[in-house]
Every structure is written in C-alpha cells, then in structure tokens.
Design an enzyme around this catalytic site. Structure first.
Site, PDB file in Angstrom:
ATOM      1  N   THR A   1     -32.232   4.904  65.474  1.00  0.00           N
ATOM      2  CA  THR A   1     -31.975   4.913  64.036  1.00  0.00           C
ATOM      3  C   THR A   1     -31.641   6.329  63.626  1.00  0.00           C
ATOM      4  O   THR A   1     -32.127   7.293  64.236  1.00  0.00           O
ATOM      5  CB  THR A   1     -33.144   4.327  63.213  1.00  0.00           C
ATOM      6  OG1 THR A   1     -32.692   4.074  61.880  1.00  0.00           O
ATOM      7  CG2 THR A   1     -34.353   5.236  63.190  1.00  0.00           C
TER       8      THR A   1
ATOM      9  N   CYS B   1     -37.126   8.215  54.253  1.00  0.00           N
ATOM     10  CA  CYS B   1     -37.372   6.954  54.966  1.00  0.00           C
ATOM     11  C   CYS B   1     -38.271   7.213  56.168  1.00  0.00           C
ATOM     12  O   CYS B   1     -38.383   8.332  56.656  1.00  0.00           O
ATOM     13  CB  CYS B   1     -36.059   6.338  55.443  1.00  0.00           C
ATOM     14  SG  CYS B   1     -35.009   5.694  54.144  1.00  0.00           S
TER      15      CYS B   1
ATOM     16  N   HIS C   1     -36.880   0.752  60.020  1.00  0.00           N
ATOM     17  CA  HIS C   1     -36.438   1.900  59.223  1.00  0.00           C
ATOM     18  C   HIS C   1     -36.693   1.527  57.761  1.00  0.00           C
ATOM     19  O   HIS C   1     -35.868   0.849  57.148  1.00  0.00           O
ATOM     20  CB  HIS C   1     -34.962   2.162  59.494  1.00  0.00           C
ATOM     21  CG  HIS C   1     -34.406   3.365  58.807  1.00  0.00           C
ATOM     22  ND1 HIS C   1     -33.452   4.158  59.409  1.00  0.00           N
ATOM     23  CD2 HIS C   1     -34.622   3.914  57.592  1.00  0.00           C
ATOM     24  CE1 HIS C   1     -33.113   5.134  58.580  1.00  0.00           C
ATOM     25  NE2 HIS C   1     -33.809   4.989  57.461  1.00  0.00           N
TER      26      HIS C   1
END
Length: 164
Positions: free
Chosen positions: A23, A29, A46
């Site tokens: 990711t 995040c 995520h």
C-alpha cells in the site's frame, strides 16, 4: 510482480504465502497488518478514519479502523487462522495536518494519532498483540507486507527503509 496485491485507500486484501501485499500514500491513514505466522496467511487494511461515527457514509468497512479490523479477523478465521496465533503491525498514522492545527483550524484534530489509538484499542479487544509499529511523526510512508515471513518493510522518503 505477479504475486503482489495492491491495497488502495479504504481497502484491504488477504493473502497466503508467497504473496506480497503493498500500500502507498500512508499519511494520516493507517496500515493495519494482521498475520498468522503458523499458516503464513495475513491481511493488510489501509484505513482513513478511526470509526464510522465520524462520517455520514459508513458503507465501506475498510475505511475505518474498528470495522476493518473486524473484517480482517473474520476473513482470516474463515481461512483457518487462529486469533490465538495472530499478531499485528501498524504503519502510518502521521500528523500530516500539523500546520493547519497550529493555525487554529482544528477539524482534523490529529486524525493519524486517533487512527493509531483506535486500532490499538480494537486489536487489544480481540486479544491480538501489536508486535511492531512505525507510526506518528509528520511524514508519509508506503508498505510492503511479505506474507512468507510476516515482515513489513516501510518505505519513507524522510526516514528511508525500515523493517518491522
């Protein structure tokens, strides 16, 4: 790479060894990794926000720490993984909006830290230990999760490479 799965924002993937889950673009995040080392099966979410109550559209469970963790655990258990063996790693949760916070615009109120704290609380509720983390600070990260070993490689322009 054919065995690489890419997780986008507000998404998650589960894989068996020898896959790699990646990711990119982790700022505030948080990447939540849950892994069963015996079966060599793991997942990566995520997440954008700590919990669904913060927004009107709550339809995507992968968007929130609380619901993404539940989804990961349920899916992993469905593949034969045991919660007793599961471990977790956390990456991201940076304070990307510190300049806004210092200017008096507090609507973001350190969402990165809140994501990290909520994930830790939720994982603790499920009895899954956080065995490693690279969270906080004020810079972005990307992640490679090597299912074969459970290793998480953190890439960051500011801090270089880090292995968890």
């Amino acid at each position: 790479m054919s065995n690489e799965l890419i997780v986008k924002i507000a998404d998650y993937k589960i894989a068996k060894s020898p896959a790699i889950i990646t990711t990119h673009g982790l700022g505030s995040c948080l990447a939540i990794v849950i892994y069963d080392p015996q079966l060599k099966i793991g997942g990566l979410a995520h997440v954008m926000l700590p919990e669904p109550d913060l927004v009107r559209n709550q339809s995507n469970p992968a968007k929130f720490a609380t619901t993404a963790i539940k989804e990961l655990i349920t899916t992993l258990e469905g593949m034969g993984c045991s919660r007793i063996r599961m471990v977790s790693k956390l990456v991201g949760g940076a304070n990307m909006f510190s300049k806004l916070l210092n200017s008096g615009k507090t609507s973001y109120s350190n969402i990165g830290q809140r994501n990290t704290l909520q994930a830790k609380q939720e994982l603790n509720n499920y009895g899954i230990p956080v065995v490693a983390e690279d969270t906080g600070a004020d810079y972005g990260r990307s992640v490679e999760f090597l299912i074969s070993s459970g290793t998480v490689i953190v890439h960051s322009f500011r801090a270089g490479l880090k292995e968890l």
